[in-house]
Enzyme design. Structure first.
Site, PDB file in Angstrom:
ATOM      1  N   GLU A   1       0.807  -1.229   0.000  1.00 20.18           N
ATOM      2  CA  GLU A   1       0.000   0.000   0.000  1.00 20.18           C
ATOM      3  C   GLU A   1       0.838   1.276   0.000  1.00 20.18           C
ATOM      4  O   GLU A   1       0.624   2.182   0.824  1.00 20.18           O
ATOM      5  CB  GLU A   1      -0.959  -0.017   1.195  1.00 20.18           C
ATOM      6  CG  GLU A   1      -1.848  -1.254   1.219  1.00 20.18           C
ATOM      7  CD  GLU A   1      -2.762  -1.365   2.429  1.00 20.18           C
ATOM      8  OE1 GLU A   1      -3.455  -2.405   2.546  1.00 20.18           O
ATOM      9  OE2 GLU A   1      -2.787  -0.424   3.245  1.00 20.18           O
TER      10      GLU A   1
ATOM     11  N   GLU B   1      -6.379 -10.640  -1.127  1.00 18.29           N
ATOM     12  CA  GLU B   1      -7.161 -10.400   0.102  1.00 18.29           C
ATOM     13  C   GLU B   1      -8.653 -10.278  -0.214  1.00 18.29           C
ATOM     14  O   GLU B   1      -9.344  -9.387   0.277  1.00 18.29           O
ATOM     15  CB  GLU B   1      -6.663  -9.111   0.797  1.00 18.29           C
ATOM     16  CG  GLU B   1      -5.177  -9.104   1.112  1.00 18.29           C
ATOM     17  CD  GLU B   1      -4.698  -7.860   1.827  1.00 18.29           C
ATOM     18  OE1 GLU B   1      -3.478  -7.642   1.854  1.00 18.29           O
ATOM     19  OE2 GLU B   1      -5.546  -7.116   2.373  1.00 18.29           O
TER      20      GLU B   1
HETATM   21  O1  G3I Z   1      -2.973  -7.812  18.912  1.00 18.15           O
HETATM   22  C1  G3I Z   1      -3.843  -6.850  19.516  1.00 18.15           C
HETATM   23  C2  G3I Z   1      -4.372  -7.435  20.816  1.00 18.15           C
HETATM   24  O2  G3I Z   1      -3.259  -7.539  21.725  1.00 18.15           O
HETATM   25  C3  G3I Z   1      -5.411  -6.469  21.389  1.00 18.15           C
HETATM   26  O3  G3I Z   1      -5.972  -7.068  22.545  1.00 18.15           O
HETATM   27  C4  G3I Z   1      -6.544  -6.315  20.326  1.00 18.15           C
HETATM   28  C5  G3I Z   1      -7.614  -5.393  20.846  1.00 18.15           C
HETATM   29  O4  G3I Z   1      -7.740  -4.260  20.145  1.00 18.15           O
HETATM   30  O5  G3I Z   1      -5.958  -5.740  19.122  1.00 18.15           O
HETATM   31  C6  G3I Z   1      -5.044  -6.648  18.557  1.00 18.15           C
HETATM   32  O6  G3I Z   1      -4.509  -6.037  17.435  1.00 18.15           O
HETATM   33  C7  G3I Z   1      -5.433  -6.054  16.328  1.00 18.15           C
HETATM   34  C8  G3I Z   1      -4.774  -6.844  15.187  1.00 18.15           C
HETATM   35  O7  G3I Z   1      -5.602  -6.753  14.004  1.00 18.15           O
HETATM   36  C9  G3I Z   1      -4.604  -8.315  15.543  1.00 18.15           C
HETATM   37  O8  G3I Z   1      -5.831  -8.907  15.741  1.00 18.15           O
HETATM   38  C10 G3I Z   1      -5.622  -4.602  15.895  1.00 18.15           C
HETATM   39  O9  G3I Z   1      -6.378  -3.924  16.895  1.00 18.15           O
HETATM   40  C11 G3I Z   1      -6.427  -4.576  14.583  1.00 18.15           C
HETATM   41  O10 G3I Z   1      -6.458  -3.237  14.078  1.00 18.15           O
HETATM   42  C12 G3I Z   1      -5.710  -5.445  13.533  1.00 18.15           C
HETATM   43  O11 G3I Z   1      -6.540  -5.411  12.406  1.00 18.15           O
HETATM   44  C13 G3I Z   1      -5.890  -5.937  11.241  1.00 18.15           C
HETATM   45  C14 G3I Z   1      -5.699  -4.795  10.232  1.00 18.15           C
HETATM   46  O12 G3I Z   1      -5.139  -5.334   9.017  1.00 18.15           O
HETATM   47  C15 G3I Z   1      -4.771  -3.727  10.759  1.00 18.15           C
HETATM   48  O13 G3I Z   1      -4.577  -2.774   9.810  1.00 18.15           O
HETATM   49  C16 G3I Z   1      -6.852  -6.978  10.643  1.00 18.15           C
HETATM   50  O14 G3I Z   1      -6.946  -8.100  11.516  1.00 18.15           O
HETATM   51  C17 G3I Z   1      -6.328  -7.450   9.277  1.00 18.15           C
HETATM   52  O15 G3I Z   1      -7.300  -8.251   8.636  1.00 18.15           O
HETATM   53  C18 G3I Z   1      -6.048  -6.226   8.394  1.00 18.15           C
HETATM   54  O16 G3I Z   1      -5.479  -6.688   7.164  1.00 18.15           O
HETATM   55  C19 G3I Z   1      -5.127  -5.694   6.205  1.00 18.15           C
HETATM   56  C20 G3I Z   1      -3.950  -6.244   5.422  1.00 18.15           C
HETATM   57  O17 G3I Z   1      -2.887  -6.543   6.283  1.00 18.15           O
HETATM   58  C21 G3I Z   1      -3.514  -5.255   4.359  1.00 18.15           C
HETATM   59  N1  G3I Z   1      -4.631  -4.860   3.512  1.00 18.15           N
HETATM   60  C22 G3I Z   1      -5.842  -4.423   4.177  1.00 18.15           C
HETATM   61  C23 G3I Z   1      -6.267  -5.448   5.221  1.00 18.15           C
HETATM   62  C24 G3I Z   1      -7.545  -4.980   5.906  1.00 18.15           C
HETATM   63  O18 G3I Z   1      -7.313  -3.800   6.634  1.00 18.15           O
END
Ligand code: G3I
Length: 383
Positions: free
Chosen positions: A165, A270
């Site tokens: 990105e 994705e």
């Molecule tokens: O690991 C922490 C955990 O310790 C905490 O308790 C929890 C509570 O908020 O958060 C956890 O982190 C989360 C992480 O996923 C792991 O689950 C983050 O808040 C959350 O924002 C993060 O979201 C991920 C997101 O990328 C972040 O930008 C999504 O799961 C994931 O599907 C998403 O994937 C991205 C690709 O990498 C790139 N393209 C877009 C796609 C969708 O945004």
């Protein structure tokens, strides 16, 4: 919120897997066919796997991964924030288990992602005083991170989303700390460092909304200049986070034609289809205010109406037919999650909504959209 550990007795999981097959048998020929089988002569079919599936806390999800997919991607465990939360302190446990899960299933294992503006700890861009780190130090940190992570899985991880990105909607480079501190050459450096760490790995540039023509022109410019410099890039990842009615199949087709013209392989990295109402490109804050005001954009908390199940099935059918029409340019189609309950779209742009963007429902059962996707693959095999 999902139950902590979705563990069902193996007998039940096998029953579910069997019922997958029996439902497939009822509707599609031949009965034994799975997604990976149906697309075997076209391209790989993969899924993003989450921590619960990696840690054995979701046997239904694991059964579907083993049964239906021949490629896996790490939803979060190989991102910088997860694997190197503090300078030089690596948390490889979850990533090791992810790679083992992939090997156990004989899957093509993908690495996601090395250089991104998201999920990268603040320390990466800061010096000891908390100010912006120097250019040379940031380059050294990028090289050390890539050498450690790619090097650890050398010969085991098949391909990497090296840079994720980096291009804006208008085609310009995103003003991330990588760009601001190092300059545009950070992209070429990341690919060279990855190649040094594993010369056999496929190296991808990955991005979303490639159907936007200005953005796509920017990506084509970037890829063309990288190739002219002899940068070891081998493929372009099209994320394909789609809506029920956007982008058009024509726009997806044009994107594939233009990106394939760069000479690189293409991958759908994705894929999911958001069924919840949202105004395209509406900023997150605006949706949050609307949610507070009307509560509207979360209308299917109990269940997805059958009319929308059918709409989702039609949408997946038309999208996958475009990919199949370009099977010679596309080497992989990965869904961003295994079942609806896993999807990031339950928590974006606002947390705690109920979305239905994938082919399997929250019980691990194939949805109508699964049949349509399978039928599209079977039809294309007959052509
Ligand atoms: O690991 C922490 C955990 O310790 C905490 O308790 C929890 C509570 O908020 O958060 C956890 O982190 C989360 C992480 O996923 C792991 O689950 C983050 O808040 C959350 O924002 C993060 O979201 C991920 C997101 O990328 C972040 O930008 C999504 O799961 C994931 O599907 C998403 O994937 C991205 C690709 O990498 C790139 N393209 C877009 C796609 C969708 O945004």
């Amino acid at each position: 919120m999902r139950s902590p550990a979705r563990q069902l007795p193996v007998s039940v999981a096998l029953t579910i897997t069997a019922s997958c097959a029996s439902r497939a048998r009822a509707r599609a020929e031949p009965a034994r066919l799975t997604l990976k089988d149906a697309f075997a002569s076209a391209f790989l079919v993969g899924a993003a796997v989450n921590a619960r599936q990696i840690d054995g806390a979701d046997s239904i999800g694991e059964a579907i991964i083993a049964h239906q997919f021949n490629s896996v991607s790490p939803e979060n465990v190989l991102k910088w924030a997860a694997v190197e939360p503090r300078p030089g302190r690596f948390n490889f446990g979850p990533a090791d288990r992810y790679v083992t899960l992939g090997e156990r299933n004989g899957a093509v294992i993908i690495g996601h992602t090395l250089v991104w503006h998201n999920q990268t700890p603040a320390w990466v861009f800061q010096d000891v005083a908390g100010g912006a780190v120097s250019r040379d130090s940031l380059i050294a940190r990028m090289r050390a991170h890539i050498a450690a992570v790619v090097g650890r899985y050398r010969g085991r991880i098949h391909g990497w989303d090296v840079v994720n990105e980096a291009v804006n909607e208008d085609g310009s480079l995103r003003r991330s700390p990588w760009l601001q501190i190092i300059g545009p050459e950070y992209i070429a450096m990341a690919f060279r460092f990855a190649h040094d760490a594993d010369p056999s790995a496929e190296l991808h540039y990955n991005d979303f909304a490639v159907e936007g023509s200005a953005k796509r022109s920017g990506i084509v410019r970037l890829i063309t200049s990288l190739r002219a410099e002899g940068v070891p890039i081998t493929a372009i990842g099209m994320q394909e986070h789609q809506k029920l009615d956007w982008p058009t199949t024509g726009a997806i087709d044009s994107a594939i034609v233009d990106l394939a013209a760069t000479g690189l392989k293409l991958m759908v990295t994705e894929l999911d289809v958001d069924v919840l109402p949202s105004n395209h490109g509406q900023r997150r804050e605006a949706v949050e205010q609307e949610l507070m005001r009307t509560g509207a954009p979360d209308p299917y908390r109990a269940a997805l109406p059958d009319s929308l199940q059918q709409a989702l099935a039609r949408r997946y059918g038309e999208i996958v037919r475009v990919y199949l029409a370009h099977r010679h340019a596309i080497t992989r189609m990965t869904f961003w999650g295994v079942d609806d309950g896993d999807s990031w779209l339950n928590n974006f742009p606002v947390r705690g909504r109920v979305n239905y963007p994938l082919l399997f429902d929250r019980r691990g059962m194939p949805k109508v959209a699964y049949d349509t996707v399978l039928a599209a693959a079977l039809a294309s095999r007959r052509n």
